[in-house]
Design a protein around this motif. Sequence first.
Motif, short mmCIF file in Angstrom:
data_model
loop_
_atom_site.label_atom_id
_atom_site.label_comp_id
_atom_site.label_asym_id
_atom_site.label_seq_id
_atom_site.Cartn_x
_atom_site.Cartn_y
_atom_site.Cartn_z
N VAL A 397 48.34 31.92 44.84
CA VAL A 397 47.14 32.41 44.15
C VAL A 397 47.51 32.82 42.73
O VAL A 397 48.44 33.60 42.51
N GLU A 398 46.77 32.29 41.77
CA GLU A 398 46.92 32.69 40.37
C GLU A 398 45.84 33.71 39.99
O GLU A 398 46.11 34.68 39.31
N LEU A 399 44.62 33.48 40.42
CA LEU A 399 43.49 34.37 40.11
C LEU A 399 42.60 34.50 41.34
O LEU A 399 42.37 33.51 42.06
N MET A 400 42.10 35.71 41.60
CA MET A 400 41.07 35.91 42.61
C MET A 400 39.74 35.94 41.87
O MET A 400 39.48 36.83 41.06
N ILE A 401 38.89 34.95 42.15
CA ILE A 401 37.61 34.85 41.46
C ILE A 401 36.61 35.82 42.07
O ILE A 401 35.96 36.60 41.37
N THR A 402 36.47 35.78 43.39
CA THR A 402 35.61 36.74 44.10
C THR A 402 36.35 37.22 45.34
O THR A 402 37.12 36.45 45.94
N PRO A 403 36.16 38.44 45.74
CA PRO A 403 36.82 38.94 46.95
C PRO A 403 36.22 38.33 48.21
O PRO A 403 35.17 37.69 48.16
N GLY A 404 36.89 38.56 49.34
CA GLY A 404 36.37 38.11 50.62
C GLY A 404 35.69 39.24 51.35
O GLY A 404 35.88 40.43 51.01
N PHE A 405 34.92 38.90 52.38
CA PHE A 405 34.17 39.91 53.12
C PHE A 405 34.23 39.62 54.61
O PHE A 405 34.23 38.45 55.04
N ARG A 406 34.28 40.69 55.36
CA ARG A 406 34.11 40.61 56.81
C ARG A 406 32.87 41.43 57.14
O ARG A 406 32.88 42.65 57.05
N ILE A 407 31.80 40.73 57.50
CA ILE A 407 30.52 41.38 57.79
C ILE A 407 30.16 41.10 59.24
O ILE A 407 29.91 39.94 59.63
N GLY A 408 30.17 42.16 60.03
CA GLY A 408 29.96 41.98 61.48
C GLY A 408 31.09 41.16 62.06
O GLY A 408 32.27 41.48 61.89
N ASN A 409 30.76 40.08 62.73
CA ASN A 409 31.79 39.21 63.30
C ASN A 409 32.00 37.95 62.46
O ASN A 409 32.59 36.97 62.91
N ARG A 410 31.52 37.98 61.21
CA ARG A 410 31.65 36.82 60.33
C ARG A 410 32.62 37.10 59.19
O ARG A 410 32.70 38.21 58.66
N LEU A 411 33.35 36.05 58.82
CA LEU A 411 34.33 36.15 57.73
C LEU A 411 33.89 35.25 56.58
O LEU A 411 33.62 34.07 56.77
N PHE A 412 33.82 35.82 55.38
CA PHE A 412 33.48 35.07 54.18
C PHE A 412 34.72 35.03 53.29
O PHE A 412 35.23 36.07 52.88
N LYS A 413 35.17 33.82 53.02
CA LYS A 413 36.45 33.63 52.34
C LYS A 413 36.42 34.11 50.90
O LYS A 413 35.38 34.08 50.24
N SER A 414 37.60 34.50 50.44
CA SER A 414 37.78 34.87 49.04
C SER A 414 37.97 33.59 48.22
O SER A 414 38.71 32.69 48.62
N ARG A 415 37.30 33.51 47.08
CA ARG A 415 37.43 32.35 46.20
C ARG A 415 38.58 32.61 45.23
O ARG A 415 38.60 33.64 44.54
N VAL A 416 39.53 31.68 45.18
CA VAL A 416 40.74 31.87 44.39
C VAL A 416 41.05 30.62 43.57
O VAL A 416 40.59 29.51 43.89
N TYR A 417 41.82 30.84 42.51
CA TYR A 417 42.36 29.72 41.73
C TYR A 417 43.85 29.67 42.02
O TYR A 417 44.54 30.68 41.90
N VAL A 418 44.35 28.48 42.40
CA VAL A 418 45.74 28.36 42.87
C VAL A 418 46.52 27.41 42.00
O VAL A 418 45.98 26.63 41.20
N SER A 419 47.85 27.49 42.15
CA SER A 419 48.79 26.57 41.52
C SER A 419 49.82 26.16 42.55
O SER A 419 50.00 26.83 43.57
N LYS A 420 50.53 25.09 42.25
CA LYS A 420 51.53 24.56 43.17
C LYS A 420 52.67 25.57 43.34
O LYS A 420 53.14 26.18 42.36
N LEU A 421 53.08 25.79 44.58
CA LEU A 421 54.17 26.72 44.88
C LEU A 421 55.47 25.96 44.89
O LEU A 421 55.65 25.00 45.68
N ASN A 422 56.39 26.34 44.01
CA ASN A 422 57.69 25.67 43.95
C ASN A 422 58.51 25.98 45.20
O ASN A 422 58.36 27.03 45.81
N ASN A 423 59.39 25.09 45.53
CA ASN A 423 60.22 25.27 46.73
C ASN A 423 61.14 26.49 46.59
O ASN A 423 61.47 27.15 47.57
N GLY A 424 61.51 26.79 45.36
CA GLY A 424 62.43 27.94 45.17
C GLY A 424 61.70 29.25 45.02
O GLY A 424 62.31 30.28 44.71
N TYR A 425 60.42 29.26 45.23
CA TYR A 425 59.62 30.50 45.06
C TYR A 425 59.98 31.51 46.12
O TYR A 425 60.08 31.17 47.29
#
Length: 425
Positions: A397-425
Amino acid sequence: MEGGVIKPTKPASNISEIASKFAKVCKFRSIGVFSSENPSHLQHHKFSTDVKSVDGVQKPIPELIEVCSNSNWSGHDDVLKVFDIMSELKLAYVQLQEAHIPYDPDKIKTADDLVLSNLDKLCKVRRAFKESQFQKSNSLSACLTILRAEIKVQEKLLERLKAQAKTKDAEISYLKREFQDLDGKNKMLKEEIKCKEREAIKRMNLSSVDNVVKELSKGIHDFAKPLIALMKASGWDLDEAASSIQDSVVYSVRSHKKYAFEAYISRRMFYGFSLKSHNVDDVLRFNDPIDVLIEDPNCKFAAFCRTKYLLIVHPRIEASFFGNLDQRNFVLSGKHPITPFYQLFVKMARWVWLLQCIAASEPESEMFVVNRGTEFSDYYMESVEGVLGEKNGRYKVELMITPGFRIGNRLFKSRVYVSKLNNGY
């Protein structure tokens, strides 16, 4: 000496007789009267009109001071007066002796009158002393009478205070019962309000809560777009601005820096996110949320918009956009400007407000955030640009655009901007 006439015969015997009588009456010594006595001894016979308690702290009431100190015999002064009279008697006696040698009838008569006069003064002092003792006795009696009267007054006052305290206790008990009844009614009203809010949310013209989350993401994007355009037109360095929001972000393409601004807006909008239930009827009644603010500029949704706008749009940014702070000052005054820029902001704010109310209507709801550097998980996260490249590749994850939510028994995913993870990370 008889009848005030001095007989010339037998002068020696007359002198002896007068001296003997005078010595028996006065019994004074040589000219330093009581010189062998301790002169400070008289100080111990000083009378005081102060009224004190045993420990010397308690002060008397004014009436007692007036009565108990009202004495005509002044103690120390009268003792000094006795000494003066005795001195005059001695001088008169000496003059009486001198008048016999040589014998002078006129001087003898004068000295004799002086002796009688001083003896009369002594009688008056004695009489005054007895009268003062009697007055002192009466004064003490008067003091006791005043004290008894004062005690009765204070006892009546105490009884009245006890009655008042009893009345106040009864009032307190009544108010406590009334408070408990009102508290119970308030709890029932709160529960009714929550039920109505849940019903209002269910009546929303939305197919599901997913639509609220979707519209929220769209609202943030729609507001970020003119914000970026105005910054560019005002001469702001967008690369530097994006880096100030989150530095060292690896972007796939330069245009993806827009997500830094969306992340900034989202971060401000969800700052202090509260799961407090609110009435959403007023927000849902109008298609355009700006109409809600026009109808009631002091409602809770209006206060929410005011707080968030001032938090997102910095004064320097607004001044560079419009050349002044008129719009900001308008918002600070409790009003809401009907400008395209502010209308886009209010549309976005409505979806944040509705999502907050929906989450508050469910007993088990929470918001969760994703930190930068976290490995991407499609269970909790959704990439805004999709996950490109290898099917089983790893991303961070590079940036979190919007947070995620758990409302009742439902899960709403967090919207994120990602980059490739290097093997040596």
